[in-house]
Motif scaffolding. Structure first.
Motif, PDB file in Angstrom:
ATOM      1  N   SER A  20       7.807   5.894  -3.837  1.00  0.00           N
ATOM      2  CA  SER A  20       8.749   5.063  -4.591  1.00  0.00           C
ATOM      3  C   SER A  20       8.136   3.703  -4.874  1.00  0.00           C
ATOM      4  N   GLY A  21       8.732   3.020  -5.853  1.00  0.00           N
ATOM      5  CA  GLY A  21       8.277   1.681  -6.184  1.00  0.00           C
ATOM      6  C   GLY A  21       8.700   1.299  -7.580  1.00  0.00           C
ATOM      7  N   PRO A  22       8.587   0.027  -7.933  1.00  0.00           N
ATOM      8  CA  PRO A  22       8.996  -0.452  -9.253  1.00  0.00           C
ATOM      9  C   PRO A  22       7.973  -0.084 -10.323  1.00  0.00           C
ATOM     10  N   LEU A 116       5.389   1.729  -2.747  1.00  0.00           N
ATOM     11  CA  LEU A 116       4.298   0.986  -3.364  1.00  0.00           C
ATOM     12  C   LEU A 116       4.865  -0.208  -4.119  1.00  0.00           C
ATOM     13  N   ASP A 117       4.120  -1.295  -4.116  1.00  0.00           N
ATOM     14  CA  ASP A 117       4.564  -2.475  -4.837  1.00  0.00           C
ATOM     15  C   ASP A 117       3.345  -3.297  -5.238  1.00  0.00           C
ATOM     16  N   ALA A 118       3.568  -4.322  -6.033  1.00  0.00           N
ATOM     17  CA  ALA A 118       2.524  -5.259  -6.430  1.00  0.00           C
ATOM     18  C   ALA A 118       3.237  -6.473  -6.990  1.00  0.00           C
ATOM     19  N   HIS A 165       4.132   0.982   3.471  1.00  0.00           N
ATOM     20  CA  HIS A 165       4.508   0.025   2.435  1.00  0.00           C
ATOM     21  C   HIS A 165       3.222  -0.673   2.016  1.00  0.00           C
ATOM     22  N   LEU A 166       2.744  -0.385   0.788  1.00  0.00           N
ATOM     23  CA  LEU A 166       1.449  -0.896   0.345  1.00  0.00           C
ATOM     24  C   LEU A 166       1.565  -1.796  -0.874  1.00  0.00           C
TER      25      LEU A 166
END
Length: 203
Positions: A20-22, A116-118, A165-166
């Protein structure tokens, strides 16, 4: 599922994995690499959304607009994803499910839940070749968060139950894959002392 890439070494696992992630977090890239290495099915929320649009003979923009008007589309999408999660959660076979709510929908059926995120500026740069503008992406994220809270009484920013959570801005695409692959390879159910419980969610 992406065509087989012979440069990716096979990965032997029976884990049911959610990612999952944006937008712009790198979820699609990771899922395609994992599915190719494992040789398992991979379903994304985007795929199901496109199927719903086709079923209704609507464009993606039309379906997105309709989703803003009522909860029908969101609930149809989430119900289909939850059904998929229930099926694979009992199969004892490898599977990858990707969507913003995949971790919530799969719940304790999933063996490994990844977020996942950034940073926003990085994600915006990554999606600059897509149809969605910066303003549209920001509006969509706020809108989705509000709908999730309204429909299901969940806080999409609650990420305590994710196993990994990366921040994908810190590593290359290949490195992100390598980190996740290492986690999968090193997973031993006999040494697993327990996952965080996923908050309840009724679709």
């Amino acid at each position: 599922m992406a065509a087989h890439d012979s440069s990716i070494e096979e990965l032997d696992t029976t884990l049911f994995i959610t990612v999952s992630g944006p937008p712009g977090c790198g979820a699609t890239t990771l899922c395609e690499r994992l599915a190719d290495a494992i040789g398992c099915p991979y379903v994304s929320g985007g795929d199901i959304f496109r199927e719903l649009a086709e079923d209704r003979d609507m464009s993606l923009n039309q379906l997105t607009a309709k989703a803003e008007e009522s909860d029908e589309i969101d609930r149809a999408l989430d119900q289909r994803l939850q059904q998929i999660a229930e099926k694979w959660g009992m199969a004892n076979k490898p599977f990858i499910l990707e969507s913003r709510l995949a971790g919530w929908l799969a719940g304790d059926r999933a063996d490994l839940r990844i977020w996942l995120d950034a940073p926003e500026e990085v994600r915006l740069d990554r999606i600059e070749d897509r149809m969605e503008t910066e303003a549209e992406m920001r509006v969509r994220e706020v809108s989705e968060a509000g709908r999730y809270e309204s429909y299901y009484e969940i806080d999409i920013d609650d990420r305590e139950f994710y196993d990994l959570h990366l921040n994908t801005a810190r590593w290359s695409k290949r490195a992100v894959y390598t980190i996740v692959r290492q986690a999968i390879e090193e997973y031993d159910p006999e040494l697993d002392e327990g996952a965080f419980t996923t908050p309840s969610m009724t679709v």
